[in-house]
Design a protein around this motif. Sequence first.
Motif, PDB file in Angstrom:
ATOM      1  N   ALA A 291      57.639  53.636  40.546  1.00 36.34           N
ATOM      2  CA  ALA A 291      56.347  53.074  40.443  1.00 36.34           C
ATOM      3  C   ALA A 291      55.222  54.273  41.289  1.00 36.34           C
ATOM      4  O   ALA A 291      54.131  54.198  41.154  1.00 36.34           O
ATOM      5  CB  ALA A 291      56.174  51.653  41.057  1.00 36.34           C
ATOM      6  N   ASP A 292      56.218  55.039  42.220  1.00 36.84           N
ATOM      7  CA  ASP A 292      55.185  55.950  42.961  1.00 36.84           C
ATOM      8  C   ASP A 292      55.192  57.338  42.226  1.00 36.84           C
ATOM      9  O   ASP A 292      54.738  58.221  42.892  1.00 36.84           O
ATOM     10  CB  ASP A 292      55.748  55.998  44.383  1.00 36.84           C
ATOM     11  N   GLY A 293      55.536  57.300  41.116  1.00 35.50           N
ATOM     12  CA  GLY A 293      55.553  58.499  40.409  1.00 35.50           C
ATOM     13  C   GLY A 293      56.514  59.603  40.336  1.00 35.50           C
ATOM     14  O   GLY A 293      56.330  60.724  40.098  1.00 35.50           O
ATOM     15  N   LYS A 294      57.579  59.400  40.780  1.00 33.88           N
ATOM     16  CA  LYS A 294      59.067  60.147  41.045  1.00 33.88           C
ATOM     17  C   LYS A 294      59.482  60.106  39.378  1.00 33.88           C
ATOM     18  O   LYS A 294      59.959  58.906  39.139  1.00 33.88           O
ATOM     19  CB  LYS A 294      59.625  59.793  42.136  1.00 33.88           C
ATOM     20  N   THR A 320      61.541  72.515  29.189  1.00 36.88           N
ATOM     21  CA  THR A 320      61.954  71.155  29.808  1.00 36.88           C
ATOM     22  C   THR A 320      63.001  71.062  30.689  1.00 36.88           C
ATOM     23  O   THR A 320      62.893  70.580  31.771  1.00 36.88           O
ATOM     24  CB  THR A 320      62.473  70.325  28.383  1.00 36.88           C
ATOM     25  N   PRO A 321      63.954  71.875  30.507  1.00 35.41           N
ATOM     26  CA  PRO A 321      65.023  71.583  31.362  1.00 35.41           C
ATOM     27  C   PRO A 321      64.864  71.860  33.327  1.00 35.41           C
ATOM     28  O   PRO A 321      65.530  71.243  33.940  1.00 35.41           O
ATOM     29  CB  PRO A 321      66.314  72.449  31.097  1.00 35.41           C
ATOM     30  N   TYR A 322      63.850  72.823  33.293  1.00 32.87           N
ATOM     31  CA  TYR A 322      63.813  73.250  34.709  1.00 32.87           C
ATOM     32  C   TYR A 322      62.518  73.260  35.222  1.00 32.87           C
ATOM     33  O   TYR A 322      61.934  73.547  36.457  1.00 32.87           O
ATOM     34  CB  TYR A 322      64.022  74.811  34.751  1.00 32.87           C
ATOM     35  N   LEU A 323      61.359  72.716  34.287  1.00 34.82           N
ATOM     36  CA  LEU A 323      60.018  72.538  35.070  1.00 34.82           C
ATOM     37  C   LEU A 323      59.749  71.563  36.132  1.00 34.82           C
ATOM     38  O   LEU A 323      59.262  71.759  37.155  1.00 34.82           O
ATOM     39  CB  LEU A 323      58.984  72.484  33.923  1.00 34.82           C
ATOM     40  N   TYR A 324      60.434  70.440  35.906  1.00 28.19           N
ATOM     41  CA  TYR A 324      60.372  69.558  36.939  1.00 28.19           C
ATOM     42  C   TYR A 324      61.798  68.960  37.447  1.00 28.19           C
ATOM     43  O   TYR A 324      62.974  69.206  36.812  1.00 28.19           O
ATOM     44  CB  TYR A 324      59.533  68.326  36.284  1.00 28.19           C
ATOM     45  N   SER A 325      61.491  68.380  38.549  1.00 27.49           N
ATOM     46  CA  SER A 325      62.818  67.622  39.235  1.00 27.49           C
ATOM     47  C   SER A 325      62.905  66.357  38.748  1.00 27.49           C
ATOM     48  O   SER A 325      62.021  65.419  38.702  1.00 27.49           O
ATOM     49  CB  SER A 325      62.650  67.614  40.871  1.00 27.49           C
ATOM     50  N   VAL A 326      64.064  65.994  37.984  1.00 28.47           N
ATOM     51  CA  VAL A 326      64.270  64.848  37.580  1.00 28.47           C
ATOM     52  C   VAL A 326      66.001  64.785  37.134  1.00 28.47           C
ATOM     53  O   VAL A 326      66.517  65.472  36.826  1.00 28.47           O
ATOM     54  CB  VAL A 326      63.576  64.720  36.044  1.00 28.47           C
ATOM     55  N   ARG A 377      52.321  66.242  39.123  1.00 28.27           N
ATOM     56  CA  ARG A 377      53.173  67.627  38.789  1.00 28.27           C
ATOM     57  C   ARG A 377      53.715  68.133  40.353  1.00 28.27           C
ATOM     58  O   ARG A 377      54.805  68.215  40.528  1.00 28.27           O
ATOM     59  CB  ARG A 377      52.314  68.492  38.398  1.00 28.27           C
ATOM     60  N   LEU A 378      52.852  67.821  41.578  1.00 28.63           N
ATOM     61  CA  LEU A 378      53.378  68.304  42.734  1.00 28.63           C
ATOM     62  C   LEU A 378      53.996  67.503  43.094  1.00 28.63           C
ATOM     63  O   LEU A 378      55.364  67.944  43.700  1.00 28.63           O
ATOM     64  CB  LEU A 378      52.070  68.505  43.642  1.00 28.63           C
ATOM     65  N   LYS A 379      54.288  66.337  42.886  1.00 30.49           N
ATOM     66  CA  LYS A 379      55.548  65.415  43.324  1.00 30.49           C
ATOM     67  C   LYS A 379      56.620  65.555  42.635  1.00 30.49           C
ATOM     68  O   LYS A 379      57.627  65.235  43.373  1.00 30.49           O
ATOM     69  CB  LYS A 379      54.774  63.724  42.976  1.00 30.49           C
ATOM     70  N   LEU A 397      54.696  77.433  41.382  1.00 27.76           N
ATOM     71  CA  LEU A 397      54.082  76.729  40.604  1.00 27.76           C
ATOM     72  C   LEU A 397      52.887  75.599  41.528  1.00 27.76           C
ATOM     73  O   LEU A 397      51.955  75.465  40.961  1.00 27.76           O
ATOM     74  CB  LEU A 397      54.994  75.647  39.554  1.00 27.76           C
ATOM     75  N   ARG A 398      53.705  75.354  42.509  1.00 28.27           N
ATOM     76  CA  ARG A 398      52.844  74.529  43.280  1.00 28.27           C
ATOM     77  C   ARG A 398      51.554  75.409  43.656  1.00 28.27           C
ATOM     78  O   ARG A 398      50.434  74.880  43.539  1.00 28.27           O
ATOM     79  CB  ARG A 398      53.654  74.107  44.496  1.00 28.27           C
TER      80      ARG A 398
END
Length: 747
Positions: A291-294, A320-326, A377-379, A397-398
């Motif tokens: 809910a907080d966007g993670k 896709t595999p490296y752009l964001y932390s997931v 994105r920053l999160k 990126l940040r």
Amino acid sequence: MASTTASPHGIIGRPVPRIDGPLKTTGTAQYAADFHLPGMVFAVPVQATVAKGTIRSLDVTAAQAMPGVLEVLHHGNVERIYRAVPNDPNATVSETRPPLEDNRIYYWGQYVALVVAETLEQATAAAAAVKAEYSAETPQVSGELEPFAGTWHTVSARGKVDEAFDAAAVKVDQTYGTPVETHNPIELHATVAAWAGDTVTFYESTQGVVNHRNAMAQILGVPRENVTVITKFLGSGFGGKLFPWPHCALAAVASRRVQRPVKLVVTRTMMFSNVGHRPLTEQRFRVGASADGKLVALRQDALNHTSMVDNFDEGCGEATPYLYSVPNLTVTSALVQRNVGSPMAMRGPGAVPGLFAMESAMDELAVALKMDPVELRLKNDASIDESNGQKFSSRHLRECLETGSAKFGWSKRTPAVGSMRRDGKVLGWGMAAASWGAYRFGCSTTVELGADGKVRARCATQDVGTGLYTIFAQVLAEKTGLPFERIEVLLGDTTMPEGPLSGGSWSTATVLPAVAGAADGAIASLLQIAASTPGAKLEGADAKTLRLTEGRVHRATESAAQGVPFETVLQAARLNRVSADSTSGSAFEDPKAKGLSMHSFGAQFAEVEWEPGIARLRVSRVVTVIDAGRIINPRAGANQIKGAVVMGVGMAMLEETVYDPRNGQPINGNLADYLMATCADSPEIDVTFLDYPDYALNSYGARGIGEIGLAGVAPAIASAVYHATGVRVRKLPIRIEDLLQSEMREA
Ligand code: MOS
């Protein structure tokens, strides 16, 4: 902003004009089709008018009897054209089926015969007189790729994506589509092939002279050393000219048959069927967040179409595999065969259509979360490459997102749809992140210092219009202190030391170490000679204490003015020149790059103006911030990014190749019906480079800047359109028809 290392002569990192600019503006630069050889004749292909089936009969008698006609080649009389070795990275062809191999037809426009005649007009007329009859079947050219019942393969996976998605507090599950886009470089594909005995020379429109030579040698069944490929200038390629197409082999075979040089220019209309395109994609994205966007789950299932004769994987999962932390992620892909010509890499292959889908999904997630899309994105910024656990060589990126926000004025954005106005128009603001891989491959270069006072570099790579001639010249100027007038850069000729293919935005990063190394070697040799030539001013000096500055050899303790012009040193030693070769390797073999994930990053911010009363949509402003390592030439670099942004406007709103379902013909195969962004469609474009050197890739810290500029532009525009109109367009291009349902029509 990062500080860049000061270079001795200050020319690295300076926005210098291109050294080949005057040749282009005066029309002196010779492109492939500009070569007119003595005795040259012309070849014109005959194209299939069905997209699936077989040739039942081919009547060439009338054509053969027409004035000036020398030969009509077809599958019944053509000599063996060999296949390329599958997956040979150094001798790759675009369409693996050799032309005229048999009587089968796989796509509309496929070459079924080739007329060779004294003049272009005679060849064109005779090609029209070839009578072909076909047993035609209904072609598969559908623009829908689902439902798909074939085999998916996993591109990247971590965690348990489906469970995590099901359990996520906020979700987006949507399918996004990108159309067939045709490469439309200004310069048409063209081949001039000329045999002399057992050797053949190609004047080619290619992004890779060395690969072209190797592939042609294989296909024609002659040794590599019998083939020379010349590409002095290229009117761009965007990936369409990476590897040879069937017309290249046909021109060579025709020339061998008639024993005359043959010119074959692919027409603009043929370019829509015979020399590649960006394939149709359909990508389902499932994105789940707390809910907080993670981000908790990210799943991409990407289809792209391919031809009947090649398996072209667009690679939509590139970023896709490296752009964001997931923690939970799965990327799968699959191919769907269609009766179209083989697709080919087009600027930012994979990443560009993939990011359209992913960044659109991220924007939808931000809306669902009621969260600012930059904040989202920053999160979820990644500190390592979570696909493989590697560190990034250099990732900002940040800072791209923050700098872009500030430059664009993002903090003034009000999130409600249609809530922003200017001069009676509704404004939409959207943004997207961008990335593209960073690569360096092997390269050899020769540099020579001549008794004529000039420095020269030679390398069998090519300047595809991006400014590579100037990059070489900047390094030579930096190393020698000579002005551009005394620098010659010789590229685009396979008789020179082997350099890279111009693809993947890796040319600059690839050539820098080799040209620098060769220049250092030639200078070391010069200084040795200065110290050892009897009677010369610097005789007896320790070569290690000598320097070359402003083109003069001098003692380190003295100024350049107190030294000797380098050509005088060579003349005194009765040398015509000193030279050195240098070969640099691929980053994959470099310990400095080992275990690092190397990519460029960027942020795109777009503003659209929407006039609901007349359904008029324009992209009015784009702010782009690019983290592509150290920028060697910000002028040529910004030019690349601006061009890419304009291409992104075309991708978002205009470009689509449409096939006639009855016969598979591209029905908008010309520049009147296939819409591309022109100057009138171009927004105000603000380009910022962060300029952080990436020394893992090379000693200059340069990455590439051709393709990253297109990544993220289309989703930024699509998100801006949503913000203005409330209409989420998930299938490009965005059409006015899509927006007629906008609630803002009544606003
Ligand atoms: Mo680029 S699509 O690798 O020419």
